[in-house]
Motif scaffolding. Sequence first.
Motif, PDB file in Angstrom:
ATOM      1  N   MET A 175       0.834  -1.557  -0.081  1.00  0.00           N
ATOM      2  CA  MET A 175      -0.062  -0.026   0.016  1.00  0.00           C
ATOM      3  C   MET A 175       1.068   0.985  -0.093  1.00  0.00           C
ATOM      4  O   MET A 175       1.494   1.074   1.133  1.00  0.00           O
ATOM      5  CB  MET A 175      -1.272   0.176   1.404  1.00  0.00           C
ATOM      6  CG  MET A 175      -2.228   1.329   1.306  1.00  0.00           C
ATOM      7  SD  MET A 175      -3.052   1.187   2.612  1.00  0.00           S
ATOM      8  CE  MET A 175      -3.982   0.628   2.095  1.00  0.00           C
ATOM      9  N   LYS A 176       0.856   1.960  -1.025  1.00  0.00           N
ATOM     10  CA  LYS A 176       1.014   3.017  -1.579  1.00  0.00           C
ATOM     11  C   LYS A 176       1.538   3.855  -0.079  1.00  0.00           C
ATOM     12  O   LYS A 176       2.782   4.446   0.817  1.00  0.00           O
ATOM     13  CB  LYS A 176       1.868   3.511  -2.776  1.00  0.00           C
ATOM     14  CG  LYS A 176       1.488   3.398  -3.981  1.00  0.00           C
ATOM     15  CD  LYS A 176       1.677   4.608  -4.529  1.00  0.00           C
ATOM     16  CE  LYS A 176       1.322   3.363  -5.667  1.00  0.00           C
ATOM     17  NZ  LYS A 176       1.291   4.019  -7.676  1.00  0.00           N
ATOM     18  N   GLU A 180      -3.404   7.130  -5.715  1.00  0.00           N
ATOM     19  CA  GLU A 180      -3.521   5.866  -5.005  1.00  0.00           C
ATOM     20  C   GLU A 180      -4.319   4.985  -5.304  1.00  0.00           C
ATOM     21  O   GLU A 180      -5.401   4.470  -5.217  1.00  0.00           O
ATOM     22  CB  GLU A 180      -2.641   5.803  -3.901  1.00  0.00           C
ATOM     23  CG  GLU A 180      -2.423   4.168  -3.005  1.00  0.00           C
ATOM     24  CD  GLU A 180      -2.115   4.876  -1.720  1.00  0.00           C
ATOM     25  OE1 GLU A 180      -1.002   5.127  -1.446  1.00  0.00           O
ATOM     26  OE2 GLU A 180      -3.524   4.989  -0.646  1.00  0.00           O
ATOM     27  N   ASN A 181      -4.083   3.530  -5.967  1.00  0.00           N
ATOM     28  CA  ASN A 181      -4.571   2.473  -6.522  1.00  0.00           C
ATOM     29  C   ASN A 181      -6.157   3.020  -6.590  1.00  0.00           C
ATOM     30  O   ASN A 181      -7.333   2.697  -6.722  1.00  0.00           O
ATOM     31  CB  ASN A 181      -5.034   1.461  -4.643  1.00  0.00           C
ATOM     32  CG  ASN A 181      -3.805   0.838  -4.434  1.00  0.00           C
ATOM     33  OD1 ASN A 181      -3.014   0.542  -4.915  1.00  0.00           O
ATOM     34  ND2 ASN A 181      -4.013   0.932  -3.207  1.00  0.00           N
ATOM     35  N   ASP A 182      -5.572   3.771  -8.357  1.00  0.00           N
ATOM     36  CA  ASP A 182      -7.473   4.145  -8.270  1.00  0.00           C
ATOM     37  C   ASP A 182      -7.443   5.528  -8.145  1.00  0.00           C
ATOM     38  O   ASP A 182      -9.022   5.760  -8.262  1.00  0.00           O
ATOM     39  CB  ASP A 182      -7.809   3.276  -9.695  1.00  0.00           C
ATOM     40  CG  ASP A 182      -6.942   2.538 -10.204  1.00  0.00           C
ATOM     41  OD1 ASP A 182      -5.674   3.121 -11.268  1.00  0.00           O
ATOM     42  OD2 ASP A 182      -7.417   1.450 -11.149  1.00  0.00           O
ATOM     43  N   LYS A 183      -7.759   5.852  -6.806  1.00  0.00           N
ATOM     44  CA  LYS A 183      -8.337   6.382  -5.780  1.00  0.00           C
ATOM     45  C   LYS A 183      -7.623   7.769  -5.400  1.00  0.00           C
ATOM     46  O   LYS A 183      -6.700   7.726  -4.965  1.00  0.00           O
ATOM     47  CB  LYS A 183      -8.525   5.924  -4.570  1.00  0.00           C
ATOM     48  CG  LYS A 183     -10.285   5.002  -4.680  1.00  0.00           C
ATOM     49  CD  LYS A 183     -10.558   4.048  -3.581  1.00  0.00           C
ATOM     50  CE  LYS A 183     -11.810   3.281  -3.844  1.00  0.00           C
ATOM     51  NZ  LYS A 183     -11.640   2.650  -2.455  1.00  0.00           N
ATOM     52  N   LYS A 184      -8.368   8.915  -5.376  1.00  0.00           N
ATOM     53  CA  LYS A 184      -7.381  10.019  -4.963  1.00  0.00           C
ATOM     54  C   LYS A 184      -6.956  10.262  -3.619  1.00  0.00           C
ATOM     55  O   LYS A 184      -8.346   9.495  -2.699  1.00  0.00           O
ATOM     56  CB  LYS A 184      -7.914  11.557  -5.446  1.00  0.00           C
ATOM     57  CG  LYS A 184      -7.171  12.878  -5.801  1.00  0.00           C
ATOM     58  CD  LYS A 184      -8.172  13.552  -6.151  1.00  0.00           C
ATOM     59  CE  LYS A 184      -7.198  15.082  -6.147  1.00  0.00           C
ATOM     60  NZ  LYS A 184      -7.888  15.748  -7.052  1.00  0.00           N
ATOM     61  N   MET A 185      -5.893  10.419  -3.580  1.00  0.00           N
ATOM     62  CA  MET A 185      -6.056  10.487  -2.193  1.00  0.00           C
ATOM     63  C   MET A 185      -5.649  11.928  -1.480  1.00  0.00           C
ATOM     64  O   MET A 185      -5.037  12.731  -2.477  1.00  0.00           O
ATOM     65  CB  MET A 185      -4.390   9.782  -1.077  1.00  0.00           C
ATOM     66  CG  MET A 185      -4.713   8.531  -1.684  1.00  0.00           C
ATOM     67  SD  MET A 185      -5.615   7.709  -0.890  1.00  0.00           S
ATOM     68  CE  MET A 185      -4.880   7.976   1.378  1.00  0.00           C
ATOM     69  N   ASN A 186      -6.630  13.046  -0.708  1.00  0.00           N
ATOM     70  CA  ASN A 186      -6.824  14.079   0.046  1.00  0.00           C
ATOM     71  C   ASN A 186      -6.029  14.540   1.084  1.00  0.00           C
ATOM     72  O   ASN A 186      -6.427  14.276   1.974  1.00  0.00           O
ATOM     73  CB  ASN A 186      -8.080  14.962  -1.343  1.00  0.00           C
ATOM     74  CG  ASN A 186      -8.374  14.760  -1.870  1.00  0.00           C
ATOM     75  OD1 ASN A 186      -8.024  14.958  -2.690  1.00  0.00           O
ATOM     76  ND2 ASN A 186      -9.503  14.220  -2.029  1.00  0.00           N
ATOM     77  N   CYS A 187      -4.437  15.030   1.299  1.00  0.00           N
ATOM     78  CA  CYS A 187      -4.168  15.305   2.815  1.00  0.00           C
ATOM     79  C   CYS A 187      -3.884  16.948   2.453  1.00  0.00           C
ATOM     80  O   CYS A 187      -4.107  17.910   1.445  1.00  0.00           O
ATOM     81  CB  CYS A 187      -3.111  14.513   2.576  1.00  0.00           C
ATOM     82  SG  CYS A 187      -3.141  13.065   1.804  1.00  0.00           S
ATOM     83  N   ALA A 188      -3.109  16.549   4.056  1.00  0.00           N
ATOM     84  CA  ALA A 188      -2.642  18.421   4.482  1.00  0.00           C
ATOM     85  C   ALA A 188      -1.126  18.205   4.694  1.00  0.00           C
ATOM     86  O   ALA A 188      -1.417  17.544   6.030  1.00  0.00           O
ATOM     87  CB  ALA A 188      -3.396  19.322   5.018  1.00  0.00           C
ATOM     88  N   CYS A 237      -4.297  13.226   6.190  1.00  0.00           N
ATOM     89  CA  CYS A 237      -5.224  12.335   4.567  1.00  0.00           C
ATOM     90  C   CYS A 237      -5.754  12.088   5.404  1.00  0.00           C
ATOM     91  O   CYS A 237      -6.615  11.198   6.236  1.00  0.00           O
ATOM     92  CB  CYS A 237      -4.156  11.471   4.405  1.00  0.00           C
ATOM     93  SG  CYS A 237      -2.876  12.038   3.516  1.00  0.00           S
ATOM     94  N   ALA A 238      -7.332  12.362   4.617  1.00  0.00           N
ATOM     95  CA  ALA A 238      -8.838  11.826   4.400  1.00  0.00           C
ATOM     96  C   ALA A 238      -8.927  10.120   4.038  1.00  0.00           C
ATOM     97  O   ALA A 238      -7.703   9.445   3.251  1.00  0.00           O
ATOM     98  CB  ALA A 238      -9.461  12.704   3.479  1.00  0.00           C
ATOM     99  N   PRO A 239      -9.769   9.594   4.325  1.00  0.00           N
ATOM    100  CA  PRO A 239      -9.949   8.455   3.609  1.00  0.00           C
ATOM    101  C   PRO A 239      -9.772   8.898   2.200  1.00  0.00           C
ATOM    102  O   PRO A 239     -10.209   9.437   1.167  1.00  0.00           O
ATOM    103  CB  PRO A 239     -10.970   7.993   4.379  1.00  0.00           C
ATOM    104  CG  PRO A 239     -11.310   8.502   5.801  1.00  0.00           C
ATOM    105  CD  PRO A 239     -10.938   9.882   5.170  1.00  0.00           C
ATOM    106  N   ALA A 240      -9.747   7.575   1.630  1.00  0.00           N
ATOM    107  CA  ALA A 240      -9.332   7.255   0.510  1.00  0.00           C
ATOM    108  C   ALA A 240     -10.593   7.444  -0.432  1.00  0.00           C
ATOM    109  O   ALA A 240     -11.464   7.195   0.070  1.00  0.00           O
ATOM    110  CB  ALA A 240      -9.254   5.885  -0.047  1.00  0.00           C
ATOM    111  N   GLY A 241     -10.091   9.039  -1.331  1.00  0.00           N
ATOM    112  CA  GLY A 241     -11.517   9.132  -2.965  1.00  0.00           C
ATOM    113  C   GLY A 241     -12.133  10.352  -2.008  1.00  0.00           C
ATOM    114  O   GLY A 241     -13.239  10.390  -2.654  1.00  0.00           O
TER     115      GLY A 241
END
Length: 193
Positions: free
Chosen positions: A1-2, A135-143, A159-163
């Motif tokens: 997992m990236k 990551e894994n075709d889902k956008k990861m949104n972080c600060a 980081c918010a939950p994936a997607g």
Amino acid sequence: MKLGRAVILSCSILLSPLAQAQTWGDAKQISAEESPIDIKLTGWGKASIKRATTNEGKADNVRIGGLNHAVTVEKDGYRAFVIIHEGVPGSFWHQDTIQNMATKAFSRVTLEMGDYFDLDYGAADFRLLPISFTENDKKMNCAYYRAYWRNYFARGHICAPAGQALSQEAAKIFVAHIAYKSALVPADEGKLP
């Protein structure tokens, strides 16, 4: 997992500059209860800490001593990393731009960066930078965030939950509820939106 590798890489990158400027031993794993870092959000607290470390820099005739504490936290799909460096009053540790810090911490992915925003939290003036990657075709949104004040330095990311989106408000709430000794004291117990 990236993302998991990114968190581990963040730990090593965040601690690596210390070895260049200080005589540091290996980071020592400690229990969540032993860590002076806490997350004062409803349902988070010490139970959300999945890994905690401490590392003490030794003083010599050229360098001053210092102390680092770091935690990796997870709750409800959110993931975060917090490191706090404590030195002597007036010292500043590893000053760099927030963009460079984020790029180094997430060096295995291509980051999209937003416009940074600020948060006053006690004596600390935090700067936060929205970042995202796929990551894994889902956008990861972080600060990614950092602050320098008195003899402290803090940085890390959430980081918010994936997607899912991560609002500025959620990032600010997280950062404003990091507790560290008497240096960061939340006004209340918060809740992420």
